[in-house]
Design a protein around this motif. Structure first.
Motif, PDB file in Angstrom:
ATOM      1  N   ALA A 146      37.375  14.663  41.993  1.00  0.00           N
ATOM      2  CA  ALA A 146      36.637  13.654  41.215  1.00  0.00           C
ATOM      3  C   ALA A 146      36.142  12.521  42.092  1.00  0.00           C
ATOM      4  O   ALA A 146      35.204  11.815  41.732  1.00  0.00           O
ATOM      5  CB  ALA A 146      37.518  13.104  40.097  1.00  0.00           C
ATOM      6  N   PRO A 162      30.241  14.565  33.318  1.00  0.00           N
ATOM      7  CA  PRO A 162      31.254  13.565  32.944  1.00  0.00           C
ATOM      8  C   PRO A 162      32.527  14.178  32.363  1.00  0.00           C
ATOM      9  O   PRO A 162      33.611  13.646  32.572  1.00  0.00           O
ATOM     10  CB  PRO A 162      30.540  12.692  31.910  1.00  0.00           C
ATOM     11  N   GLN A 163      32.405  15.305  31.658  1.00  0.00           N
ATOM     12  CA  GLN A 163      33.613  15.941  31.127  1.00  0.00           C
ATOM     13  C   GLN A 163      34.509  16.424  32.259  1.00  0.00           C
ATOM     14  O   GLN A 163      35.731  16.310  32.200  1.00  0.00           O
ATOM     15  CB  GLN A 163      33.250  17.153  30.247  1.00  0.00           C
ATOM     16  N   GLU A 165      34.446  15.339  35.411  1.00  0.00           N
ATOM     17  CA  GLU A 165      34.922  14.124  36.087  1.00  0.00           C
ATOM     18  C   GLU A 165      36.114  13.534  35.339  1.00  0.00           C
ATOM     19  O   GLU A 165      37.130  13.161  35.933  1.00  0.00           O
ATOM     20  CB  GLU A 165      33.757  13.127  36.145  1.00  0.00           C
ATOM     21  N   ARG A 178      40.030   3.863  43.713  1.00  0.00           N
ATOM     22  CA  ARG A 178      39.163   4.648  44.602  1.00  0.00           C
ATOM     23  C   ARG A 178      38.664   3.884  45.813  1.00  0.00           C
ATOM     24  O   ARG A 178      38.062   4.455  46.712  1.00  0.00           O
ATOM     25  CB  ARG A 178      37.963   5.193  43.816  1.00  0.00           C
ATOM     26  N   TRP A 213      31.926  12.191  21.331  1.00  0.00           N
ATOM     27  CA  TRP A 213      31.218  12.211  22.607  1.00  0.00           C
ATOM     28  C   TRP A 213      31.353  13.582  23.253  1.00  0.00           C
ATOM     29  O   TRP A 213      30.394  14.148  23.772  1.00  0.00           O
ATOM     30  CB  TRP A 213      31.756  11.118  23.541  1.00  0.00           C
ATOM     31  N   ARG A 214      32.587  14.127  23.230  1.00  0.00           N
ATOM     32  CA  ARG A 214      32.812  15.419  23.894  1.00  0.00           C
ATOM     33  C   ARG A 214      32.018  16.520  23.215  1.00  0.00           C
ATOM     34  O   ARG A 214      31.544  17.443  23.864  1.00  0.00           O
ATOM     35  CB  ARG A 214      34.299  15.740  23.901  1.00  0.00           C
ATOM     36  N   THR A 266      29.897   6.903  30.047  1.00  0.00           N
ATOM     37  CA  THR A 266      30.513   7.834  31.006  1.00  0.00           C
ATOM     38  C   THR A 266      29.554   8.148  32.146  1.00  0.00           C
ATOM     39  O   THR A 266      29.977   8.610  33.193  1.00  0.00           O
ATOM     40  CB  THR A 266      30.907   9.161  30.340  1.00  0.00           C
ATOM     41  N   ALA A 267      28.267   7.915  31.921  1.00  0.00           N
ATOM     42  CA  ALA A 267      27.275   8.225  32.946  1.00  0.00           C
ATOM     43  C   ALA A 267      27.084   7.074  33.925  1.00  0.00           C
ATOM     44  O   ALA A 267      26.297   7.171  34.862  1.00  0.00           O
ATOM     45  CB  ALA A 267      25.933   8.576  32.290  1.00  0.00           C
TER      46      ALA A 267
END
Lengths: 458, 458
Positions: A275, A285-286, A288, B276, B353-354, B392-393
């Protein structure tokens, strides 16, 4: 921009999955390069040198029946197995008291009936899980909306069975049952077998007849070393991959050792690290979200070396089971085969790791050796060598031994686990349905992924 | 190596928390620079331009009673509030049938008694949670080893209360109750108040008298824009931070816009992004594990613009509650104040969303508009404009609206949430005990963190 070198397939990660995939692709005639971030191969497999040509593993090490993929690979590579030392009694430590016992289940009179019932029920439920699509199980949504701990607490009626399962999960998940989804856990148990043998928790826990039955001559890392040798110059060490860029025609992998352009990529790194790669275009995105949530547990191995495995003369096999409250959750005789030194190895997993990882090294060493002494006797307090391998401190692994999914993850995002992203395929022990998180799962995933790459249209 | 510029404090992230912290530090006389990855300020607050000087928010937008921190900030910045449109009936959509109702709780005869009981019980349990140390609650380990869904299913006896709570969590967590710890959820509810007012789920759900009561003239992003203006040239846009390096004396922040060296750093970015960053020395593994696990939920806002808010004439307030199975989980009248255009806004959160994020945009638009039409009537099918904001993007947010902790996370790693790492302090809406994940929490965290920096020895 630097010039890209070319290959048919770039494999990222020289752990067991990546090397197995690379080996299968080379055998099929593909031009392959393997990029590895570290200056060694093996990933979560690493040998610790004891001198005199002897080693003790500081990473994954045990194999057992139904782990046909890794056992087959070992046979092919000429790496022999030997039984984990198991003659004599184990020791159960609870509330400061140590008690000898035989077999794999500690003799806790209060916890035992509930634990037995729970194990039988989890095995029965595990048989109802469609292994390749656990999210289609009849009660998938309910089971994935529940922690393994909630279920265990109910089935064992609070008699201590949960604590004992947590001892196992400390080394198997690097986490507790409170952190894991029931559905994930049933799927994990269902995978402790093979195509012909239903998985059982018993096989996961057991030494004789189970997942801790055998070890490798020369240490488990030897599998990776031999595979890398067979790949003959195709493995590039010190090449952490920073970016993966693809279009409809090819994919470019940028590493600290340069860029490679290929038809396909096999990304065989822990999901969380997958990721974190800089993706162009972005990972869906799913995927990720899933990879980010498949965080490894926390695990360290603590090992003490003695001139001889002195506990064996006392009728002890060096195995210890520590109920909550100790430094380590479980321990094993990790001596090399033959008449050499004795090695005791303890797992600092999940809760134990969190309690002890931040403490001064000499305090931790003292506490671990005192735990060893509760099992093996006072001679354990004076090893000739003591070493630790904290997998959370490894930036190219970030924990261990595997990623137990939290509630909701599998039903929401599970179908994205193994889905290729354009020209990039994913491999690793966390991408296996059988022996997920084990060496066997890594080999299976590597082989499956190589097949998928070979089957993909160019 | 490039030359580092110097500052007393480097703030990373120009969202509400970072800007609030920077503002307080500047007021205290510190030399501050704010590094922002995007080419705009505001983080999860972003205005969508409707033309004619009007906006509709595509990110966080609602405020309400007890959110004194953000309301105080708004007053100070001269940003006025206005009430969310709430006159008239809401609509409950279940099993394809739409039904008008008044108030905040949909009139589901089967689900209502269980839901009422569950809400009363969660409020009562929330009052027992020590807000600053939820892991010390009397039943912390059990509550953190259980999902919110397991608890809701038991308390509501499977009558549908879980589904209705999931409607709220779809926009509040971007996830379902199956994914969240009971302890985290009780802590979240306990924080829906202030020092003098115990938090309740009712306040979280409600429009009038609750967290959706008010909106900001000029859009919520105006708070960030005004703060940035007051910071007068101290905000550097297009400066994603890649590395944070510290020793005992100072800390250096490396961004795409250059390096800064400072006495202290306030890292006001989502926890997953904090994990990260390339850290030297490495982030403590417990903090790395925690931040990695505080992954944001999944949330998109879908909005349709009409010449006028036509539903109001029908006695409708534009609010809709959709039980599982619809495209959106809930919707609101998001029109700007005055006689301008009408805007309907639907949340695509978590499960929704999913189900919809990966589908073709025109299919999703059609499904969202059909959902709007179930609430507002057939005119909703023909907007003059339609836009979406999928959080999410956004690579610098990675989801939304906040990070609901999975089981086990809070008890295992919670104490690491706000702990400074050397000279680096952490801020953000996820670092607040009151209104965690809300604008109010962001402002509170920004102010608290600024105080901690000022109190820290140089």
């Amino acid at each position: 921009m630097s010039v890209s070198r070319a290959a048919d397939v770039v494999v990222v990660g020289a752990g067991l999955a990546g090397l197995t995939a690379a080996d299968a692709l080379v055998t099929a005639g593909r031009d392959v390069v393997v990029l590895e971030a570290r200056d060694r191969v093996g990933g979560r497999l690493v040998n610790h040198d004891l001198g005199d040509g002897l080693v003790a593993e500081a990473g994954g090490q045990f194999v057992g029946p139904t782990q046909n993929q890794v056992l087959g690979l070992a046979a092919e590579l000429g790496v022999a197995t030997f039984p984990t030392y198991a003659a004599g009694d184990s020791v159960y430590v609870h509330g400061g008291r140590a008690r000898r016992f035989g077999g794999d289940i500690p003799p806790d009179p209060l916890a035992l009936p509930g634990l037995g019932l729970a194990m039988a029920r989890m095995n029965r439920l595990a048989r109802t899980i469609p292994l390749e699509e656990p999210w289609t199980a009849r009660h998938a949504r309910r089971w994935d909306g529940t922690t393994f701990a909630t279920w265990l607490r109910r089935v064992t009626a609070g008699t201590g069975g949960l604590d004992l399962v947590d001892v196992f999960l400390g080394s198997a998940y690097g986490a507790t049952a409170a952190e894991a989804s029931l559905l994930f856990s049933l799927h994990y148990i269902a995978g402790m077998g093979d195509e012909h043998t239903p998985g059982t928790i018993d096989r996961g826990i057991a030494v004789a007849g189970g997942a801790q039955e055998l070890r490798f001559h020369g240490g488990s890392q030897l599998l990776a070393v031999r595979l890398a040798r067979r790949l003959d110059g195709r493995v590039v060490l010190g090449a952490p991959v920073r970016a993966v860029e693809q279009d409809g025609r090819s994919v470019t992998v940028r590493s600290d050792a340069g860029a490679w352009t290929a038809r396909h990529v096999v990304l065989a790194v822990p999901p969380v690290l997958a990721a974190r790669v800089s993706w162009s275009p972005r990972l869906p995105p799913q995927q990720e979200a899933l990879f980010g949530r498949l965080a490894f547990g926390a695990l360290a191995k603590c090992e003490a070396v003695y001139d001889e495995p002195f506990w064996r003369a006392d009728g002890l096999n060096g195995q210890g089971v520590f109920r909550a409250g100790s430094t380590v959750c479980s321990m094993f005789d990790n001596s090399p085969p033959g008449d050499g030194p004795g090695v005791l190895m303890g797992f600092l997993g999940g809760r134990q790791w969190r309690a002890w990882a931040g403490r001064p090294a000499r305090h931790r060493r003292g506490a671990v050796l005192r735990a060893f002494a509760q099992v093996a006797g006072r001679r354990a307090l004076r090893p000739r060598e003591y070493f630790e391998q904290d997998w959370t401190a490894e930036p190219w692994t970030l924990g261990g031994p595997t990623a137990a999914a939290a509630p909701g993850v599998l039903t929401a995002l599970g179908p994205w686990r193994d889905r290729p992203f354009g020209r990039v395929h994913f491999a690793g022990a966390e991408h296996a349905d059988y022996w997920n998180g084990y060496m066997d799962g890594a080999v299976r995933s590597g082989r499956d992924t190589a097949r998928a790459v070979l089957a993909a249209a160019d």
